[in-house]
Design a protein around this motif. Structure first.
Motif, short mmCIF file in Angstrom:
data_model
loop_
_atom_site.label_atom_id
_atom_site.label_comp_id
_atom_site.label_asym_id
_atom_site.label_seq_id
_atom_site.Cartn_x
_atom_site.Cartn_y
_atom_site.Cartn_z
N GLN B 199 0.82 -1.21 0.00
CA GLN B 199 0.00 0.00 0.00
C GLN B 199 0.86 1.27 0.00
N ASN B 200 1.94 1.23 0.78
CA ASN B 200 2.77 2.44 0.88
C ASN B 200 4.04 2.35 0.04
N HIS B 283 2.27 4.09 -5.17
CA HIS B 283 2.15 4.93 -3.99
C HIS B 283 3.54 5.23 -3.44
N ASP B 286 3.80 8.23 2.56
CA ASP B 286 2.57 8.86 3.03
C ASP B 286 2.32 10.20 2.33
N ASN B 291 -0.68 9.90 -3.73
CA ASN B 291 -1.31 8.58 -3.74
C ASN B 291 -2.76 8.68 -4.19
N HIS B 292 -3.41 9.76 -3.80
CA HIS B 292 -4.81 9.92 -4.15
C HIS B 292 -4.98 10.09 -5.66
N ASP B 295 -4.67 6.83 -7.38
CA ASP B 295 -5.82 5.94 -7.19
C ASP B 295 -6.87 6.12 -8.28
#
Ligand code: SF4
Ligand code: SF4
Lengths: 158, 358
Positions: B199-200, B283, B286, B291-292, B295
């Motif tokens: 995810q990160n 991604h 943080d 990241n957005h 997506d």
């Protein structure tokens, strides 16, 4: 040392593989480098390389004159008996007999396009032509007469 | 993030509200089978075309360009030709095994498809031993190849099959070990867990140099396991005619051919899932904003993009490198890849224990 050799071998292998991949990658991203000729689509613009050997030709100039003396050197040079030079005797103005070319027979179907005849000719009367579209339905049409009808030897060629 | 869970669940609910559980299972299986076969057909057609195009441009040629725009329908025409051809069985062959082998190869390729996550919430079977399952299944394909080589009753076929056996058995090891590095980092064999752990950031970037090494070893081993050049000794057209499928023709040959491409797709999908995050968008740590934005690109596009990138890499290998000799093949595995991946696994374990990865 063993470990040092081991690692340097891996490094060398990686480098040489990368060299190869760089070359193919180079070609891949540059579509301009493609050398494919889209024959017969590009038949009108197709340009053959100078050294391409398609057939044996005998060039004639504007006055229908060629440079063949009928010496048969090409016939002797040919490994396949592709050429048959038929000679005749002509009378010179001084009333002397002189050997001259009657018919230059060329069997394209037996020719390997090796070019030895062209090298053998002392007067440069024959050349390799660029035409390669030789397919025919009847094999006998591949036997050609290279000197044009009514043609004569150019003045001064001995 | 957009998920296909909603769709799959609504189908599930809709069916179970109307039918008994057995029928629900049946209908869902049929949907899955239809989708899988559809995927196979489309993949086969596209990958063969892609391979020929890539090969052509790397060799400064044009490749297929007559059937349809840029030759896109060439492979469909070839398939049609193969369907119309006679599926010959040689007199001396073991009839049953000979006709059975293509199906073994094909079914193995199909089975390996099960745990692959194609998009967010779009996975046939999310078992908790997903990675183990794939590596176990993919080593079964050698049995199909051995059967084909043995049953053909032809020395070239047998030689090709034996080489393939030696090759797959050897390279399975380093492929397994490089898969293990990711399992060690994630702490799970489940494909969905592995994807979520990225995810990160993808493991390739999070895991420092050891994971990069594992990735390179995995790609090499994957190329070898799918019997592709420079490891195509099993087929080696210049030495063995066509290796284990010398005697096959028509559709039976096409099944082998298709299975080869499906296997490429599967190993590349596994590689993409393990090292490049599967369907997980790109991604960075943080950086919520970045990241957005990422997506917004659908997860299936990420998955197929990464997989096709790896497939391209493997095609690039094929059209660049010369074929290895059989002793070089085994030297590469046993003297280089295996010790390196064992050492590498140790390093990764230390990294995982000390929590040095990002
Ligand atoms: S090219 Fe060679 S084979 Fe052809 S006619 Fe000349 S010498 Fe003979
Ligand atoms: S073509 Fe040349 S070698 Fe042949 S007969 Fe004529 S002059 Fe002699």
């Amino acid at each position: 040392m063993f470990i040092k050799e081991y690692i340097s071998e891996i490094a060398k292998a990686t480098k040489s593989l990368w060299t190869g991949m760089r070359l193919t990658g180079h070609y891949f991203v540059r579509p301009k480098t493609v050398i494919t000729q889209q024959y017969p689509d590009n038949r009108d613009t197709l340009k053959m390389a100078d050294r391409f050997r398609g057939e044996v030709i005998m060039p004639h100039d504007a006055d229908n004159l060629h440079a063949c003396t009928g010496c048969t050197a090409c016939e002797l040079a040919c490994p396949n008996a592709t050429i048959k030079v038929i000679t005749k005797f002509e009378l010179t103005p001084e009333n002397k007999k002189k050997k001259a070319l009657d018919t230059f027979v060329y069997h394209l179907d037996m020719c390997t396009l090796c070019g030895l005849c062209v090298d053998a000719c002392p007067t440069g009367a024959i050349q390799m032509g660029q035409n390669f579209e030789h397919s025919v339905y009847d094999r006998s049409t591949l036997t050609k007469k290279l000197n044009k009808p009514g043609s004569k030897i150019r003045e001064g060629v001995e | 993030m957009y998920s296909l869970h909603a769709i799959t669940h609504s189908i599930q609910d809709w069916l179970s509200a109307r039918l008994s559980p057995v029928w629900v299972l049946m209908i869902e299986s049929i949907i899955v089978i239809v989708l899988a076969i559809g995927l196979f057909a489309v993949l086969g057609l596209i990958l063969v075309w892609l391979e020929r195009k890539v090969a052509a441009h790397m060799q400064i040629r044009l490749g297929p360009n007559r059937v349809g725009p840029a030759g896109i329908f060439q492979t469909s025409a070839d398939t049609l030709k193969l369907i119309l051809k006679e599926g010959l069985t040689p007199d001396g062959a073991d009839k049953f095994l000979f006709n059975f082998a293509p199906f073994v190869v094909m079914i193995v390729a199909m089975l390996a498809l099960a745990p692959i996550a194609f998009a967010n919430g779009f996975q046939i079977w999310d078992i908790n031993i997903g990675v183990l399952y794939v590596s176990a299944i993919s080593s079964l394909s050698v049995i199909g190849i051995l059967i084909a080589g043995w049953a053909s009753n032809n020395k070239y076929s047998l030689l090709g099959a034996m080489r393939s056996g030696a090759q797959i058995v050897s390279y399975e090891l380093s492929a397994g070990l490089s898969i293990l590095t990711i399992v060690v980092l994630t702490g799970s064999l489940q494909i969905s867990d592995i994807v979520h752990a990225q995810q990160n950031g993808w493991w390739l970037f999070k895991g420092h140099i050891p994971v990069v090494i594992a990735f390179i070893i995995f790609i090499i081993a994957a190329t070898a396991e799918t019997n592709r050049a420079p490891f195509d000794l099993a087929e080696a057209e210049s030495e063995l005619t066509a290796g284990f499928h010398t005697e096959y023709s028509g559709m039976k040959f096409a099944l082998f051919f298709l299975a080869e491409y499906i296997n490429i797709f599967i190993v590349c999908a596994i590689g993409a899932t393990l090292f490049l995050g599967g369907w997980m968008p790109f991604h960075i740590g943080d950086w919520a904003q970045f990241n957005h934005v990422m997506d917004y690109i659908p997860s299936s596009i990420w998955f197929f993009g990464k997989t096709f990138f790896l497939i391209f890499l493997i095609m690039w290998f094929r059209w660049t490198f010369p074929r290895l000799r059989v002793d070089q093949l085994l030297t590469l595995e046993w003297k280089y890849l295996l010790p390196i991946s064992l050492f590498n696994l140790l390093l990764v374990t230390v990294i995982a224990i000390m929590n040095w990865h990002f």
